[in-house]
Scaffold this motif. Structure first.
Motif, PDB file in Angstrom:
ATOM      1  N   PRO A   1      -3.578  10.311   2.352  1.00 47.54           N
ATOM      2  CA  PRO A   1      -4.715   9.876   3.168  1.00 47.54           C
ATOM      3  C   PRO A   1      -5.961   9.495   2.356  1.00 47.54           C
ATOM      4  O   PRO A   1      -6.743   8.650   2.786  1.00 47.54           O
ATOM      5  N   CYS A   2      -6.144  10.097   1.208  1.00 50.10           N
ATOM      6  CA  CYS A   2      -7.332   9.835   0.379  1.00 50.10           C
ATOM      7  C   CYS A   2      -7.025   8.910  -0.787  1.00 50.10           C
ATOM      8  O   CYS A   2      -7.823   8.797  -1.725  1.00 50.10           O
ATOM      9  N   TYR A   3      -5.884   8.247  -0.744  1.00 47.81           N
ATOM     10  CA  TYR A   3      -5.437   7.392  -1.847  1.00 47.81           C
ATOM     11  C   TYR A   3      -6.506   6.386  -2.283  1.00 47.81           C
ATOM     12  O   TYR A   3      -6.752   6.214  -3.475  1.00 47.81           O
ATOM     13  N   ASP A   4      -7.139   5.714  -1.322  1.00 52.93           N
ATOM     14  CA  ASP A   4      -8.101   4.668  -1.661  1.00 52.93           C
ATOM     15  C   ASP A   4      -9.180   5.162  -2.614  1.00 52.93           C
ATOM     16  O   ASP A   4      -9.588   4.438  -3.524  1.00 52.93           O
ATOM     17  N   MET A   5      -9.637   6.384  -2.421  1.00 51.45           N
ATOM     18  CA  MET A   5     -10.670   6.931  -3.298  1.00 51.45           C
ATOM     19  C   MET A   5     -10.053   7.584  -4.538  1.00 51.45           C
ATOM     20  O   MET A   5     -10.506   7.357  -5.649  1.00 51.45           O
TER      21      MET A   5
ATOM     22  N   LYS B   1       4.175  22.815   0.072  1.00 55.06           N
ATOM     23  CA  LYS B   1       3.704  24.012   0.771  1.00 55.06           C
ATOM     24  C   LYS B   1       2.207  23.919   1.073  1.00 55.06           C
ATOM     25  O   LYS B   1       1.750  24.362   2.125  1.00 55.06           O
ATOM     26  N   ALA B   2       1.451  23.316   0.176  1.00 53.40           N
ATOM     27  CA  ALA B   2       0.003  23.159   0.359  1.00 53.40           C
ATOM     28  C   ALA B   2      -0.340  21.918   1.189  1.00 53.40           C
ATOM     29  O   ALA B   2      -1.513  21.664   1.455  1.00 53.40           O
ATOM     30  N   ASN B   3       0.665  21.153   1.578  1.00 53.73           N
ATOM     31  CA  ASN B   3       0.476  19.891   2.290  1.00 53.73           C
ATOM     32  C   ASN B   3      -0.439  18.955   1.496  1.00 53.73           C
ATOM     33  O   ASN B   3      -1.242  18.218   2.065  1.00 53.73           O
ATOM     34  N   ALA B   4      -0.303  18.997   0.184  1.00 55.28           N
ATOM     35  CA  ALA B   4      -1.188  18.238  -0.692  1.00 55.28           C
ATOM     36  C   ALA B   4      -0.830  16.751  -0.773  1.00 55.28           C
ATOM     37  O   ALA B   4      -1.711  15.929  -1.027  1.00 55.28           O
ATOM     38  N   ILE B   5       0.406  16.418  -0.538  1.00 55.20           N
ATOM     39  CA  ILE B   5       0.794  15.008  -0.628  1.00 55.20           C
ATOM     40  C   ILE B   5       0.442  14.295   0.680  1.00 55.20           C
ATOM     41  O   ILE B   5      -0.365  13.364   0.695  1.00 55.20           O
ATOM     42  N   ASP B   6       1.031  14.750   1.787  1.00 56.27           N
ATOM     43  CA  ASP B   6       0.787  14.093   3.079  1.00 56.27           C
ATOM     44  C   ASP B   6      -0.594  14.392   3.642  1.00 56.27           C
ATOM     45  O   ASP B   6      -1.129  13.605   4.417  1.00 56.27           O
ATOM     46  N   GLY B   7      -1.170  15.519   3.262  1.00 54.50           N
ATOM     47  CA  GLY B   7      -2.449  15.908   3.818  1.00 54.50           C
ATOM     48  C   GLY B   7      -3.652  15.588   2.955  1.00 54.50           C
ATOM     49  O   GLY B   7      -4.789  15.722   3.403  1.00 54.50           O
TER      50      GLY B   7
ATOM     51  N   LEU C   1       0.831  -1.202   0.000  1.00 54.43           N
ATOM     52  CA  LEU C   1       0.000   0.000   0.000  1.00 54.43           C
ATOM     53  C   LEU C   1       0.866   1.253   0.000  1.00 54.43           C
ATOM     54  O   LEU C   1       0.611   2.190  -0.773  1.00 54.43           O
ATOM     55  N   GLU C   2       1.898   1.278   0.821  1.00 54.04           N
ATOM     56  CA  GLU C   2       2.792   2.441   0.855  1.00 54.04           C
ATOM     57  C   GLU C   2       3.469   2.652  -0.496  1.00 54.04           C
ATOM     58  O   GLU C   2       3.593   3.789  -0.970  1.00 54.04           O
ATOM     59  N   ARG C   3       3.884   1.574  -1.121  1.00 55.45           N
ATOM     60  CA  ARG C   3       4.516   1.676  -2.447  1.00 55.45           C
ATOM     61  C   ARG C   3       3.528   2.217  -3.477  1.00 55.45           C
ATOM     62  O   ARG C   3       3.879   3.054  -4.305  1.00 55.45           O
ATOM     63  N   SER C   4       2.292   1.767  -3.401  1.00 55.02           N
ATOM     64  CA  SER C   4       1.260   2.250  -4.318  1.00 55.02           C
ATOM     65  C   SER C   4       0.988   3.736  -4.095  1.00 55.02           C
ATOM     66  O   SER C   4       0.780   4.483  -5.058  1.00 55.02           O
ATOM     67  N   GLN C   5       0.981   4.172  -2.849  1.00 53.54           N
ATOM     68  CA  GLN C   5       0.759   5.585  -2.535  1.00 53.54           C
ATOM     69  C   GLN C   5       1.895   6.446  -3.076  1.00 53.54           C
ATOM     70  O   GLN C   5       1.660   7.535  -3.607  1.00 53.54           O
TER      71      GLN C   5
END
Length: 74
Positions: free
Chosen positions: A46-50, A36-42, A4-8
């Motif tokens: 977190p929303c990868y599944d969808m 800067k927008a925290n778009a990857i970690d935030g 899952l981490e690799r897929s993310q």
């Protein structure tokens, strides 16, 4: 590292390159904007599944809106 981490990571990298192309920016500049927008970690991770089930054009537009909502100029 889990599957899952690799897929993310793969998904985040794919989106990074798609956004760089769409925004006409370099990959490092695009990464700085997303960071800067925290778009990857935030958002992406977190929303990868969808999110990974959606089309790339939709995601590019969605992430562009997300970054702008964070008050960051692209």
């Amino acid at each position: 590292m889990t599957k899952l981490e690799r897929s993310q990571i793969d998904f985040s990298t794919f989106m990074l390159y798609r956004l760089a192309e769409h925004w006409g920016k370099s990959v490092p500049d695009t990464y700085r904007i997303l960071d800067k927008a925290n778009a990857i970690d935030g958002y992406l991770v977190p929303c990868y599944d969808m999110l990974h089930t959606l089309g790339s054009e939709y995601l590019v537009n969605d992430l562009t809106d997300y970054v702008r909502e964070q008050g960051i100029c692209i």
